[in-house]
Design a protein around this motif. Structure first.
Motif, PDB file in Angstrom:
ATOM      1  N   SER A  49       0.822  -1.309   0.156  1.00 54.96           N
ATOM      2  CA  SER A  49       0.151  -0.166   0.023  1.00 54.96           C
ATOM      3  C   SER A  49       0.871   1.305  -0.006  1.00 54.96           C
ATOM      4  O   SER A  49       2.155   1.294   0.064  1.00 54.96           O
ATOM      5  CB  SER A  49      -0.676  -0.152   1.222  1.00 54.96           C
ATOM      6  N   PHE A  81      -4.633  -0.115  -2.345  1.00 56.40           N
ATOM      7  CA  PHE A  81      -4.087  -1.407  -2.075  1.00 56.40           C
ATOM      8  C   PHE A  81      -4.096  -2.346  -3.212  1.00 56.40           C
ATOM      9  O   PHE A  81      -5.332  -2.961  -3.620  1.00 56.40           O
ATOM     10  CB  PHE A  81      -4.967  -1.972  -1.006  1.00 56.40           C
ATOM     11  N   ALA A 120      -9.617  -0.075   0.368  1.00 62.72           N
ATOM     12  CA  ALA A 120      -8.711  -1.200   0.776  1.00 62.72           C
ATOM     13  C   ALA A 120      -9.094  -2.336   1.509  1.00 62.72           C
ATOM     14  O   ALA A 120      -8.679  -3.611   1.157  1.00 62.72           O
ATOM     15  CB  ALA A 120      -7.482  -0.420   1.477  1.00 62.72           C
TER      16      ALA A 120
END
Length: 268
Positions: free
Chosen positions: A15, A164, A212
């Protein structure tokens, strides 16, 4: 009939997170100690920077030393431009110094870098062509850093739409390990909530969190490093952040060892 063995292809998702990205290096160091290495890496922003350096063949310790000697993540090291943005030239100079060839093809591991196209309003995935511009674009946090203009696109931080980026690894990897360094916690950490950068950073992370977290089930192992006490520019605590990444990965040791046991699959 003879049986063929092949290594399982493992992908890493890294990330964004600014200086929190040092935690990715701690995670990767622990993975190496277990004998786990990636077939492909997909990263956004800080994850793209770390992923690219690692994909070039550098070890986590090598990369830490590069950052210790080049304080890119500290705002005090950056130049303020009259247009109201910090310049990415410090990072560009560092990357030019570090990569012998400015090309994805020169990397030793497959790499996917995600940026956001402001004009089209969509995430853009780079995996071929010029490497450095892709990394710069992926790390250009909106409002803070100037956008990158390339191929008629205005590009900013990939985390705006995809912090992500699991998607590039789907279909090419047999298993995915995710390292996420933007865990949302109640409270505001060490720094005053009323500082401008803390407010902007908190809003940014709250906005991207749901997207995410919706992808956790796409990972065979999801490593979420608790870093809410550190802001995106907390470079002075790089070693602490690195250790937190390592220690958090250690908590997943049994899961990771189980994945390693499956790393050779039998095919007819």
């Amino acid at each position: 009939m003879p049986i063929a063995l092949k290594a399982m292809k493992i992908g890493y998702v890294l990330s964004g997170g600014g200086a929190r990205g040092f935690a990715h290096l701690g995670v990767i160091k622990f993975l190496e100690e277990l004998g786990i290495y990636p077939y492909a890496i997909s990263g956004t922003s800080a994850g793209a920077i770390v992923g690219a350096l690692y994909a070039s063949g550098k070890s986590p310790d090598d990369i830490m030393n590069i950052f210790r000697n080049n304080r890119f993540f500290g705002l005090s090291s950056l130049a303020w431009r009259k247009e109201g943005f910090f310049s990415m030239e410090v990072l560009r100079a560092l990357l030019k110094q570090t990569f012998k060839e400015d090309d994805f093809a020169a990397l030793k591991t497959k790499l996917f870098v995600v940026a956001t196209d402001l004009v089209e309003g969509r995430a853009v995935i780079f995996s071929t062509g010029q490497l450095i511009d892709a990394i710069i674009a992926s790390a250009s946090v909106p409002v803070v850093f100037e956008p990158v203009i390339a191929a008629d696109k205005i590009l900013v931080d990939g985390g705006v739409l995809n912090d992500f980026p699991v998607e590039p690894l789907s279909g090419i990897c047999d298993a995915i390990i995710g390292s996420f360094v933007n865990k949302i916690e109640k409270g505001v950490g060490k720094n005053s909530f009323f500082k401008t950068f803390n407010i902007a950073e908190r809003c940014f992370h709250l906005a991207i969190a749901n997207s995410a977290y919706s992808k956790i089930n796409n990972c065979d192992v999801f490593i979420e490093v608790p870093l809410h006490h550190y802001d995106m520019y907390d470079v002075k605590h790089a070693d602490e952040i690195f250790k937190l990444g390592y220690d958090t990965a250690l908590l997943h040791k049994e899961q990771l060892l189980s994945l390693k046991e499956k790393s050779k699959i039998v095919q007819q």
